[in-house]
Write a protein that holds these residues in place. Structure first.
Motif, mmCIF file in Angstrom:
data_model
loop_
_atom_site.group_PDB
_atom_site.id
_atom_site.type_symbol
_atom_site.label_atom_id
_atom_site.label_comp_id
_atom_site.label_asym_id
_atom_site.label_seq_id
_atom_site.Cartn_x
_atom_site.Cartn_y
_atom_site.Cartn_z
ATOM 1 N N THR A 95 15.425 -2.383 11.441
ATOM 2 C CA THR A 95 14.028 -2.734 11.725
ATOM 3 C C THR A 95 13.906 -3.378 13.110
ATOM 4 O OG1 THR A 95 14.226 -4.796 10.472
ATOM 5 C CG2 THR A 95 13.341 -2.906 9.302
ATOM 6 N N ALA A 96 14.916 -4.125 13.518
ATOM 7 C CA ALA A 96 14.895 -4.713 14.859
ATOM 8 C C ALA A 96 14.898 -3.619 15.928
ATOM 9 C CB ALA A 96 16.082 -5.648 15.057
ATOM 10 N N ALA A 97 15.518 -2.498 15.619
ATOM 11 C CA ALA A 97 15.555 -1.374 16.558
ATOM 12 C C ALA A 97 14.230 -0.611 16.575
ATOM 13 C CB ALA A 97 16.696 -0.426 16.196
ATOM 14 N N GLY A 98 13.393 -0.818 15.543
ATOM 15 C CA GLY A 98 12.095 -0.154 15.514
ATOM 16 C C GLY A 98 11.834 0.715 14.309
ATOM 17 N N GLU A 99 12.729 0.715 13.341
ATOM 18 C CA GLU A 99 12.545 1.539 12.144
ATOM 19 C C GLU A 99 11.744 0.768 11.095
ATOM 20 O OE1 GLU A 99 15.222 4.162 9.007
ATOM 21 O OE2 GLU A 99 16.221 3.090 10.627
ATOM 22 N N ASP A 100 10.810 1.431 10.456
ATOM 23 C CA ASP A 100 9.998 0.849 9.382
ATOM 24 C C ASP A 100 10.656 1.225 8.063
ATOM 25 O OD1 ASP A 100 8.069 -0.035 7.609
ATOM 26 O OD2 ASP A 100 6.481 1.262 8.377
ATOM 27 N N ILE A 101 11.275 0.243 7.406
ATOM 28 C CA ILE A 101 11.983 0.493 6.156
ATOM 29 C C ILE A 101 11.280 -0.270 5.040
ATOM 30 C CG2 ILE A 101 14.167 0.361 4.918
ATOM 31 C CD1 ILE A 101 15.587 0.373 7.592
ATOM 32 N N ARG A 102 10.914 0.463 4.003
ATOM 33 C CA ARG A 102 10.192 -0.118 2.866
ATOM 34 C C ARG A 102 10.900 0.239 1.571
ATOM 35 N NH1 ARG A 102 3.935 0.374 4.559
ATOM 36 N NH2 ARG A 102 4.253 0.121 6.797
ATOM 37 N N VAL A 103 10.576 -0.512 0.530
ATOM 38 C CA VAL A 103 11.171 -0.252 -0.777
ATOM 39 C C VAL A 103 10.089 -0.185 -1.848
ATOM 40 C CG1 VAL A 103 13.402 -1.282 -0.194
ATOM 41 C CG2 VAL A 103 11.644 -2.690 -1.211
ATOM 42 N N LEU A 104 10.398 0.561 -2.896
ATOM 43 C CA LEU A 104 9.484 0.719 -4.027
ATOM 44 C C LEU A 104 10.314 0.758 -5.297
ATOM 45 C CD1 LEU A 104 6.363 1.378 -4.517
ATOM 46 C CD2 LEU A 104 7.176 3.708 -4.941
ATOM 47 N N PRO A 105 9.891 0.055 -6.339
ATOM 48 C CA PRO A 105 10.641 0.099 -7.594
ATOM 49 C C PRO A 105 10.694 1.519 -8.181
ATOM 50 C CG PRO A 105 9.098 -1.737 -7.598
ATOM 51 C CD PRO A 105 8.783 -0.900 -6.395
ATOM 52 N N ARG A 106 11.817 1.850 -8.767
ATOM 53 C CA ARG A 106 12.034 3.175 -9.338
ATOM 54 C C ARG A 106 10.971 3.527 -10.387
ATOM 55 N NH1 ARG A 106 15.977 6.354 -8.575
ATOM 56 N NH2 ARG A 106 17.339 4.702 -7.820
ATOM 57 N N GLY A 107 10.604 2.580 -11.227
ATOM 58 C CA GLY A 107 9.592 2.865 -12.245
ATOM 59 C C GLY A 107 8.280 3.320 -11.636
ATOM 60 N N GLU A 108 7.881 2.690 -10.540
ATOM 61 C CA GLU A 108 6.644 3.084 -9.851
ATOM 62 C C GLU A 108 6.799 4.472 -9.237
ATOM 63 O OE1 GLU A 108 2.676 2.473 -8.283
ATOM 64 O OE2 GLU A 108 3.797 1.767 -10.001
ATOM 65 N N ALA A 109 7.938 4.742 -8.637
ATOM 66 C CA ALA A 109 8.182 6.053 -8.034
ATOM 67 C C ALA A 109 8.142 7.151 -9.097
ATOM 68 C CB ALA A 109 9.518 6.056 -7.301
ATOM 69 N N GLU A 110 8.750 6.875 -10.253
ATOM 70 C CA GLU A 110 8.729 7.864 -11.332
ATOM 71 C C GLU A 110 7.317 8.081 -11.844
ATOM 72 O OE1 GLU A 110 11.642 6.221 -13.992
ATOM 73 O OE2 GLU A 110 13.313 7.098 -12.849
ATOM 74 N N ARG A 111 6.544 7.009 -11.952
ATOM 75 C CA ARG A 111 5.156 7.136 -12.406
ATOM 76 C C ARG A 111 4.347 8.012 -11.452
ATOM 77 N NH1 ARG A 111 0.344 5.436 -11.401
ATOM 78 N NH2 ARG A 111 0.859 4.017 -9.713
ATOM 79 N N LEU A 112 4.654 7.915 -10.176
ATOM 80 C CA LEU A 112 3.950 8.685 -9.157
ATOM 81 C C LEU A 112 4.439 10.130 -9.064
ATOM 82 C CD1 LEU A 112 3.893 5.955 -6.393
ATOM 83 C CD2 LEU A 112 1.912 6.815 -7.666
ATOM 84 N N GLY A 113 5.572 10.431 -9.705
ATOM 85 C CA GLY A 113 6.101 11.784 -9.694
ATOM 86 C C GLY A 113 6.652 12.242 -8.355
ATOM 87 N N ILE A 114 7.222 11.307 -7.599
ATOM 88 C CA ILE A 114 7.764 11.674 -6.286
ATOM 89 C C ILE A 114 9.068 12.458 -6.467
ATOM 90 C CG2 ILE A 114 6.662 9.721 -5.136
ATOM 91 C CD1 ILE A 114 10.250 9.400 -5.334
ATOM 92 N N PRO A 115 9.529 13.146 -5.430
ATOM 93 C CA PRO A 115 10.794 13.888 -5.549
ATOM 94 C C PRO A 115 11.931 12.954 -5.963
ATOM 95 C CG PRO A 115 9.653 14.488 -3.521
ATOM 96 C CD PRO A 115 8.901 13.322 -4.116
#
Length: 178
Positions: A95-115
């Motif tokens: 992130t200090a280099a400029g990358e935007d890194i985020r996290v999301l709980p697995r349960g939420e990702a599964e609910r959303l049906g993401i790959p």
């Protein structure tokens, strides 16, 4: 199974993209991390030091100066696995280099049906689908230009980025609860 190519054959995309390089990480850990000295030290309680001169971070800075943007969403378990904790601990350097890194709980990702597979999406046009075996090692990648798979990855990115929390925020919560 689709024809796979070695990861090394697509690394030019990290320098050639024009606007965006987005990553989705779905694994609970990666063999390459576990094999490294930084991971081993982390497991002994040593916080990873940022590596501003690491080639990855140098490229992120250069691309950012040229108007490119790296971002990623990491899917994490609750509580996070050791591998996920390590990735959050090392994210500060990225992130200090400029990358935007985020996290999301697995349960939420599964609910959303993401790959449910790891991928890179370049300029909303080129999809690199990672093929990772049961030992968490990348065995090859699929390079997909356009089509429904690329559109699905774009949709996943557009849904996940605003919902996922900055890694530093989640890492602070994880550390305080440990």
């Amino acid at each position: 199974m689709p024809a796979l190519i070695p990861f090394g054959e697509i690394t030019h995309l990290f320098e050639d993209f024009k606007r965006t390089a987005w990553r989705l990480e779905t694994r609970r850990g990666y063999a390459a991390d576990r094999a490294g000295a930084r991971y081993q030290a982390f497991m002994r309680g040593v916080d990873p030091e940022p590596e501003p001169d690491h080639p990855w971070n140098v490229n992120v800075r250069i691309r950012a100066e040229q108007g490119g943007r790296f971002s990623r969403v990491r899917i994490i378990d609750e509580p996070p696995t050791d591998g996920q904790r390590f990735l959050m601990a090392t994210a500060a350097g990225n992130t200090a280099a400029g990358e935007d890194i985020r996290v999301l709980p697995r349960g939420e990702a599964e609910r959303l049906g993401i790959p449910d597979f790891d991928l890179w999406l370049f300029d909303s046009r080129t999809l690199v689908r990672m093929h990772i075996d049961d030992s968490d090692s990348t065995v090859g990648v699929e390079l997909i230009e356009g089509g429904p798979e690329v559109l699905a990855a774009c949709r996943a990115r557009d849904v996940l980025m605003p919902l996922a929390l900055p890694t530093a925020e989640v890492w602070a919560q994880v550390r305080s609860s440990a």
